[in-house]
Design a protein around this motif. Sequence first.
Motif, PDB file in Angstrom:
ATOM      1  N   ALA A 338       3.842  -7.470  21.026  1.00 25.80           N
ATOM      2  CA  ALA A 338       5.271  -7.175  20.991  1.00 25.80           C
ATOM      3  C   ALA A 338       6.041  -8.217  20.188  1.00 25.80           C
ATOM      4  N   HIS A 339       5.575  -9.467  20.202  1.00 24.04           N
ATOM      5  CA  HIS A 339       6.230 -10.497  19.395  1.00 24.04           C
ATOM      6  C   HIS A 339       6.067 -10.201  17.908  1.00 24.04           C
ATOM      7  N   LEU A 340       4.900  -9.717  17.512  1.00 23.62           N
ATOM      8  CA  LEU A 340       4.674  -9.392  16.101  1.00 23.62           C
ATOM      9  C   LEU A 340       5.484  -8.163  15.686  1.00 23.62           C
ATOM     10  N   LEU A 341       5.751  -7.249  16.620  1.00 23.47           N
ATOM     11  CA  LEU A 341       6.455  -6.012  16.301  1.00 23.47           C
ATOM     12  C   LEU A 341       7.920  -6.030  16.724  1.00 23.47           C
ATOM     13  N   ASN A 357      14.444 -11.861  24.643  1.00 21.01           N
ATOM     14  CA  ASN A 357      14.234 -13.283  24.956  1.00 21.01           C
ATOM     15  C   ASN A 357      12.810 -13.676  24.547  1.00 21.01           C
ATOM     16  N   PRO A 358      12.594 -14.055  23.279  1.00 24.89           N
ATOM     17  CA  PRO A 358      11.235 -14.398  22.827  1.00 24.89           C
ATOM     18  C   PRO A 358      10.612 -15.560  23.594  1.00 24.89           C
ATOM     19  N   GLY A 418       6.107 -18.379  15.155  1.00 25.73           N
ATOM     20  CA  GLY A 418       5.045 -18.128  16.122  1.00 25.73           C
ATOM     21  C   GLY A 418       4.203 -16.909  15.835  1.00 25.73           C
ATOM     22  N   ASP A 419       4.335 -16.324  14.653  1.00 26.42           N
ATOM     23  CA  ASP A 419       3.575 -15.108  14.348  1.00 26.42           C
ATOM     24  C   ASP A 419       2.072 -15.371  14.271  1.00 26.42           C
ATOM     25  N   LEU A 425      -3.678 -14.936  19.455  1.00 29.00           N
ATOM     26  CA  LEU A 425      -3.785 -14.580  20.873  1.00 29.00           C
ATOM     27  C   LEU A 425      -4.111 -13.098  21.038  1.00 29.00           C
ATOM     28  N   PHE A 426      -3.487 -12.248  20.244  1.00 31.42           N
ATOM     29  CA  PHE A 426      -3.740 -10.814  20.343  1.00 31.42           C
ATOM     30  C   PHE A 426      -5.187 -10.481  19.990  1.00 31.42           C
TER      31      PHE A 426
END
Length: 464
Positions: A338-341, A357-358, A418-419, A425-426
């Motif tokens: 979700a962070h990447l998208l 809220n990242p 942080g990408d 991690l993914f």
Amino acid sequence: MPHCDKSLYEETLKSYWNPQSLPCLVLLGNDLSLYSQRQKDTERKSLVTKFLTFSQQSPLPTPPEDLLNSFNELCVQYLPRTRSRRRSASHQLTPDKSTRHFFTTCKASKVNLTPLSNSPSSVVHVPTSRRIAWKKLPAISPIHRLRLYKQLSKARLTFLVTLTSMAGYALCPESEGGGGVQHEVSTLLSTASGVALCSASANAFNQMLEVPLDAQMARTRIRPLCTRLLSPLHAVVFGVVAGVAGVGVLSYGVNNTSATLGAANILLYSAVYTPLKRVHIVNTWVGSLVGAIPPLIGWAASCGGELGDLNNFKRTAALSALPYVLYTWQFPHFNSLAHLLRPQYAACGYKMLSVTNPLKNSIVSTRHALFMLPLTAILFPWSGLTTWGFSYTSTLLNAPFAWLSLMFYREIKANRPGDKAARRLFHASLIHLPLTLVLAMYHKRSSNHIDNYIGGASGTSRSI
């Protein structure tokens, strides 16, 4: 910022809304005037409306016909130099009453607007050179249609769900018994096929409900419903047939408990989780519950539908150990994705923690990754599912996983994108779960399934 939600434009303008920063802002995205007219923006306090009053738009060249759907409204919007100096000198970025928004003083018939939708009614006043290029779809062969159904059911996700249900079947220390190897194989195959059909049904309903949103995301716009290779009726029929068949296989070939859990998971995923994604960030927790149910289906299939005395704390711990692992694993896996998208989720209006809220998104991911350490190292051996050797091997697997999640948190905490950390991690989560299941089955303390196989084989030899 192509095809972003208006709220994202508002937040961007808010961060630059001062005499020093605003003249330096250049927006590459959709024409903001279309947002105002389409959403009937009459608020004088809207930053988009204020910015439109003294900004200038330079449309980009008309894209090729095959790219019109994606780039038909892009333009560069900025504050001209002369206006920015005058505004900076006066320190007044709010337009007065004499300078109204363009669409409040001009008639709609005097302007040509490029629509955001593909409906015929919305392209009436669009110039011929800017209209959407329609083309006839080719005929679909039976093999191609099977591939489309494979995409509709999200085959890789369905395979992972089936794998977790098989792990629950294998880790259950008890089995129904009484039928030997033939009964074991029949129950195992019925469980696998029933869970796969239930998963395919839930995924079909999910895609059918999210067609307008999937069409706006680069990751999902090639799905068969978005490209109109399959009609919504196809998706509904496929989902109903797969769901009824899956629940029927579980009820007839396994037991009623497994069938009830399968039907509940279809409803939870398609009727609760899917619409909740645009309502509240709690959708991630509901989605994790969906991922924790398949191991319970496998466990219920193994023990004949009798979950036993739940007042026995140790038995309850053994029953819930694997679902806890699946529930906990979902957060590092999904939060990193979700962070990447997050730009695409924001553009579609999804209520995701990575958008709102990242930092908290990375904290939740790290917390559950750290919780995985005692969960596998203590709960599994203590409950009797595995030997204490699993405590050491699972720690060797979970410690690097927790470290990657911690690096993800530190990157976001330091205000860096942080990408890269999220991507690492993914990818690690895709390897982590299958290895954890394999190690748990390797360290299993006892197995009545093996006794059934041995008993079935000895009975066959005696009859021969």
